[in-house]
Write a protein that holds these residues in place. Sequence first.
Motif, short mmCIF file in Angstrom:
data_model
loop_
_atom_site.label_atom_id
_atom_site.label_comp_id
_atom_site.label_asym_id
_atom_site.label_seq_id
_atom_site.Cartn_x
_atom_site.Cartn_y
_atom_site.Cartn_z
N TYR A 39 12.51 8.21 33.47
CA TYR A 39 12.82 8.94 32.24
C TYR A 39 13.72 8.14 31.31
N ALA A 40 14.46 7.18 31.85
CA ALA A 40 15.18 6.24 30.99
C ALA A 40 14.16 5.38 30.23
N LEU A 41 13.11 4.94 30.92
CA LEU A 41 12.06 4.15 30.28
C LEU A 41 11.32 4.98 29.23
N ILE A 42 11.00 6.23 29.55
CA ILE A 42 10.31 7.10 28.60
C ILE A 42 11.17 7.33 27.36
N ALA A 43 12.47 7.57 27.56
CA ALA A 43 13.36 7.78 26.42
C ALA A 43 13.42 6.54 25.54
N PHE A 44 13.44 5.37 26.17
CA PHE A 44 13.49 4.11 25.42
C PHE A 44 12.23 3.93 24.58
N TYR B 81 -1.20 2.71 28.84
CA TYR B 81 -2.08 3.31 29.86
C TYR B 81 -2.83 2.22 30.63
N VAL B 82 -3.38 1.24 29.92
CA VAL B 82 -4.18 0.21 30.60
C VAL B 82 -3.28 -0.81 31.30
N SER B 83 -1.99 -0.81 30.98
CA SER B 83 -1.05 -1.75 31.63
C SER B 83 -0.31 -1.09 32.78
N ALA B 84 -0.74 0.08 33.20
CA ALA B 84 0.00 0.87 34.19
C ALA B 84 0.18 0.13 35.52
N HIS C 204 -0.34 5.51 38.47
CA HIS C 204 -0.57 6.77 37.76
C HIS C 204 0.70 7.29 37.09
N LEU C 205 1.88 6.93 37.63
CA LEU C 205 3.13 7.37 37.00
C LEU C 205 3.25 6.82 35.59
N PHE C 206 2.84 5.58 35.40
CA PHE C 206 2.94 4.96 34.08
C PHE C 206 1.81 5.42 33.16
N GLN C 207 0.67 5.80 33.74
CA GLN C 207 -0.37 6.42 32.92
C GLN C 207 0.10 7.77 32.39
N TRP C 208 0.74 8.54 33.25
CA TRP C 208 1.26 9.84 32.81
C TRP C 208 2.40 9.66 31.80
N ALA C 209 3.23 8.63 32.00
CA ALA C 209 4.29 8.34 31.04
C ALA C 209 3.68 8.03 29.67
#
Length: 509
Positions: A48-53, A100-103, A117-122
């Motif tokens: 969530y730190a990455l998502i916020a960034f 998404y494609v770099s997940a 899949h965590l990074f696809q969802w992010a």
Amino acid sequence: MGLLKKLAGQSAIYGVSSILGKSINFLLVPLYTGYLPKEDLGSFTILYALIAFLNVVFTFGMETTFFRFATGKGLSPEKVYQNAQSLVTLVAILLGASLYVSAAPLSLLFDFPGKGHLFQWAAMILTIDALMAIPFAKLRLEGRSVTFASVKLINIFLNVGFNVLFIVIAFHIVSGDILPSLQPWVSQWYQPNWGVDYILLSNVLANFLILPLVWKLVGKWKFELKASLLNPMWHYAMPLLFMGLAGVTNEVFSRGLFEFALPEGFYPNLTSREAGGVFGANFKLAIIMSLIIQAFKYAGEPFFFQQAENKNNPQLFARVMHWFIIFCTVLMVGVAVNLDIIGSLFFQAEGYAIALPMVPLLLMGYLLLGVYYNLSIWFKITDQTQYSFYITFTGAVVTVVIILTLVPVFGFIGGALSTLGCYLTMVIFCYVTGQKHYPIPYQTKKDVTYLCLAFLFSYGGFWLDTGNTVLDFLLHNAIFLVFVAFIFYMEKKELYSLIKSIIKPKHAN
């Protein structure tokens, strides 16, 4: 006084929704600490730190830019909205698809092997958040605070509901504790080794379900990219993008850096990632101050831009700042002196209270962030947004330096000091530069006095321990009441005037 009441009323609506929403969301803390291992909470903190960034990159300062160009440039607010939303949509889809494609490689880079899949969802969370950013800003500009607050609450209820469904209910069904008839069906899709996975999935589903409602409430949107309008908006927004990147480094990215800066074995029986989970969980105890700051920002940003042409706005801005500090210092002391009770209510497993001493530092840090939001109006209404980057970049440097130097020495306290040191630096920098370019008659001496006393009272009440729970509660809150009485004594004339302004209209009827 009428304008202050208007701002207070708008802030109250945003605040009530934020408080209710965050209170509901806050209930996830005992759920996470009770059902998930500390390592999963550490993963949650990092992701969530990455998502916020990245959320800042996906919206690139266009919310504030929308307010500026829709209020103070003589342009059609609807035209500004169409173009801003079109540009944000285009950028969000392109960035979201790239993420998404770099997940898969990202999952390896961040030490989540097999969890692409965590990074696809992010990527999905970030894209949908960006698609809703300008519509939410439009609701705020139009003063539709009740609509805004209601939609936010629906989103929170959905998110919490999915969390409870996946993490609690499905777990007990598969374990055979409840609803045994559903066990065969739930067992087909339930993943017992998923923890942070279900947190992100809940967020994706809640955002996806709320997006059509947001677009319907805002009205029709026509894709339009008009260069003559977007070029000046882009130039205004770019410094805000870098300000946002530096700001999010200050605000949340430090939580992601914490586990990497903490030496392995610093805390017995905790890995660095588990310690990061404890750090992130205690960060959430400062959420009460954070949500007040958020509510004020929701109401204050459009309010400040709408008052930009008012010849008395410097005096108005100074009064807003003064009362903001009064309210937040009282809140800070009230929370800090009762942290032992708050912590025991929300930490449902052992090992979290070890970081409680850092929370008063975080409360003061968030309070200073709110002070910065007040101060920052000078460069927004004078179109000198390049200062936003200088100030927040300096704050980001302070954050990283403190984390890398003090976390290895002081652990949790070092991490909290990064937040406090960052926002204190930003406040001083913004105040000094702002008074040179756009003087505002703040009650500086009195405001600084209140801030310093609030910090001393907070830690005084927090550390006071007689060994008797009831006596401690009484003494802690006696300290709080002494602080409130002091504020009342210092502001009695203003308070009497405020009370009269509220009561007078009723007599007039």
